[in-house]
Write a protein that holds these residues in place. Structure first.
Motif, PDB file in Angstrom:
ATOM      1  N   SER A   2     -23.094 -18.099   1.785  1.00 48.15           N
ATOM      2  CA  SER A   2     -23.976 -19.250   1.977  1.00 48.15           C
ATOM      3  C   SER A   2     -24.421 -19.365   3.419  1.00 48.15           C
ATOM      4  O   SER A   2     -23.697 -19.017   4.340  1.00 48.15           O
ATOM      5  CB  SER A   2     -23.260 -20.539   1.570  1.00 48.15           C
ATOM      6  N   GLN A  41     -32.183 -20.091  -3.226  1.00 43.97           N
ATOM      7  CA  GLN A  41     -31.992 -21.393  -3.855  1.00 43.97           C
ATOM      8  C   GLN A  41     -31.304 -22.267  -2.823  1.00 43.97           C
ATOM      9  O   GLN A  41     -30.226 -21.935  -2.325  1.00 43.97           O
ATOM     10  CB  GLN A  41     -31.143 -21.279  -5.109  1.00 43.97           C
ATOM     11  N   ILE A  43     -30.058 -26.219  -1.466  1.00 45.05           N
ATOM     12  CA  ILE A  43     -29.738 -27.606  -1.774  1.00 45.05           C
ATOM     13  C   ILE A  43     -29.732 -28.394  -0.467  1.00 45.05           C
ATOM     14  O   ILE A  43     -29.475 -27.843   0.605  1.00 45.05           O
ATOM     15  CB  ILE A  43     -28.385 -27.769  -2.497  1.00 45.05           C
ATOM     16  N   LEU A  45     -28.312 -32.185   1.164  1.00 48.65           N
ATOM     17  CA  LEU A  45     -27.553 -33.432   1.061  1.00 48.65           C
ATOM     18  C   LEU A  45     -27.961 -34.289   2.247  1.00 48.65           C
ATOM     19  O   LEU A  45     -27.943 -33.815   3.384  1.00 48.65           O
ATOM     20  CB  LEU A  45     -26.051 -33.163   1.104  1.00 48.65           C
ATOM     21  N   VAL A  64     -37.518 -29.322  -2.549  1.00 52.82           N
ATOM     22  CA  VAL A  64     -36.645 -28.544  -1.673  1.00 52.82           C
ATOM     23  C   VAL A  64     -37.006 -27.069  -1.846  1.00 52.82           C
ATOM     24  O   VAL A  64     -36.978 -26.544  -2.969  1.00 52.82           O
ATOM     25  CB  VAL A  64     -35.156 -28.778  -2.003  1.00 52.82           C
ATOM     26  N   TRP A  95     -28.864 -34.700   7.574  1.00 53.91           N
ATOM     27  CA  TRP A  95     -28.961 -33.841   6.409  1.00 53.91           C
ATOM     28  C   TRP A  95     -28.278 -32.495   6.645  1.00 53.91           C
ATOM     29  O   TRP A  95     -28.140 -32.050   7.774  1.00 53.91           O
ATOM     30  CB  TRP A  95     -30.408 -33.629   5.964  1.00 53.91           C
ATOM     31  N   ALA A  97     -28.411 -28.602   4.751  1.00 54.50           N
ATOM     32  CA  ALA A  97     -29.052 -27.731   3.765  1.00 54.50           C
ATOM     33  C   ALA A  97     -28.243 -26.439   3.667  1.00 54.50           C
ATOM     34  O   ALA A  97     -27.731 -25.934   4.669  1.00 54.50           O
ATOM     35  CB  ALA A  97     -30.483 -27.417   4.167  1.00 54.50           C
ATOM     36  N   SER A  98     -28.132 -25.920   2.451  1.00 54.70           N
ATOM     37  CA  SER A  98     -27.353 -24.714   2.225  1.00 54.70           C
ATOM     38  C   SER A  98     -27.968 -23.896   1.109  1.00 54.70           C
ATOM     39  O   SER A  98     -28.562 -24.450   0.184  1.00 54.70           O
ATOM     40  CB  SER A  98     -25.915 -25.084   1.845  1.00 54.70           C
ATOM     41  N   THR A  99     -27.780 -22.608   1.185  1.00 56.37           N
ATOM     42  CA  THR A  99     -28.111 -21.764   0.039  1.00 56.37           C
ATOM     43  C   THR A  99     -26.959 -21.837  -0.955  1.00 56.37           C
ATOM     44  O   THR A  99     -25.828 -22.134  -0.580  1.00 56.37           O
ATOM     45  CB  THR A  99     -28.326 -20.304   0.462  1.00 56.37           C
ATOM     46  N   VAL A 100     -27.269 -21.610  -2.230  1.00 52.86           N
ATOM     47  CA  VAL A 100     -26.233 -21.626  -3.268  1.00 52.86           C
ATOM     48  C   VAL A 100     -26.187 -20.283  -3.970  1.00 52.86           C
ATOM     49  O   VAL A 100     -27.095 -19.521  -3.936  1.00 52.86           O
ATOM     50  CB  VAL A 100     -26.431 -22.759  -4.293  1.00 52.86           C
TER      51      VAL A 100
END
Length: 100
Positions: A2, A41, A43, A45, A64, A95, A97-100
């Motif tokens: 990630s 992809q 996400i 938070l 997003v 915030w 943000a991260s890849t999944v």
């Protein structure tokens, strides 16, 4: 593996509460400091970091992508029988943000 990015912004809502799904005309565009790889992809938070307004600010996220996202404060209903007007004073929003 990630990948993560973080940030914060000052955000307020001078607009009425948004109740039409998909209407993002009152949202703010956030662009990531570095785009995630194409096709990732991602996400996001987000959470308010301050308590400047007495009412509870809700956060709406939309669209997003690997390059950024849309965000809006949408003041939530807090008193039974009283509908919020959606407007909210300036708050700091953090915030992740991260890849999944």
């Amino acid at each position: 593996m990630s990948m993560f990015q973080t940030g914060k912004l000052e955000l307020s809502s001078g607009q009425p509460i948004e109740t039409t799904g998909g209407n993002t005309s009152t949202f703010t565009r956030v662009t990531f400091p570095s785009p995630f790889p194409s096709g990732s992809q991602v996400i996001v938070l987000a959470q308010t970091q301050t308590f400047n307004g007495a009412e509870t600010p809700g956060i709406r996220l939309h669209d997003v992508t690997p390059t950024g996202f849309l965000i809006r404060l949408n003041e939530v209903n807090v008193n039974a029988g009283v509908r919020s007007d959606g407007r909210h004073v300036n708050e700091t929003v953090g915030w992740v943000a991260s890849t999944v």
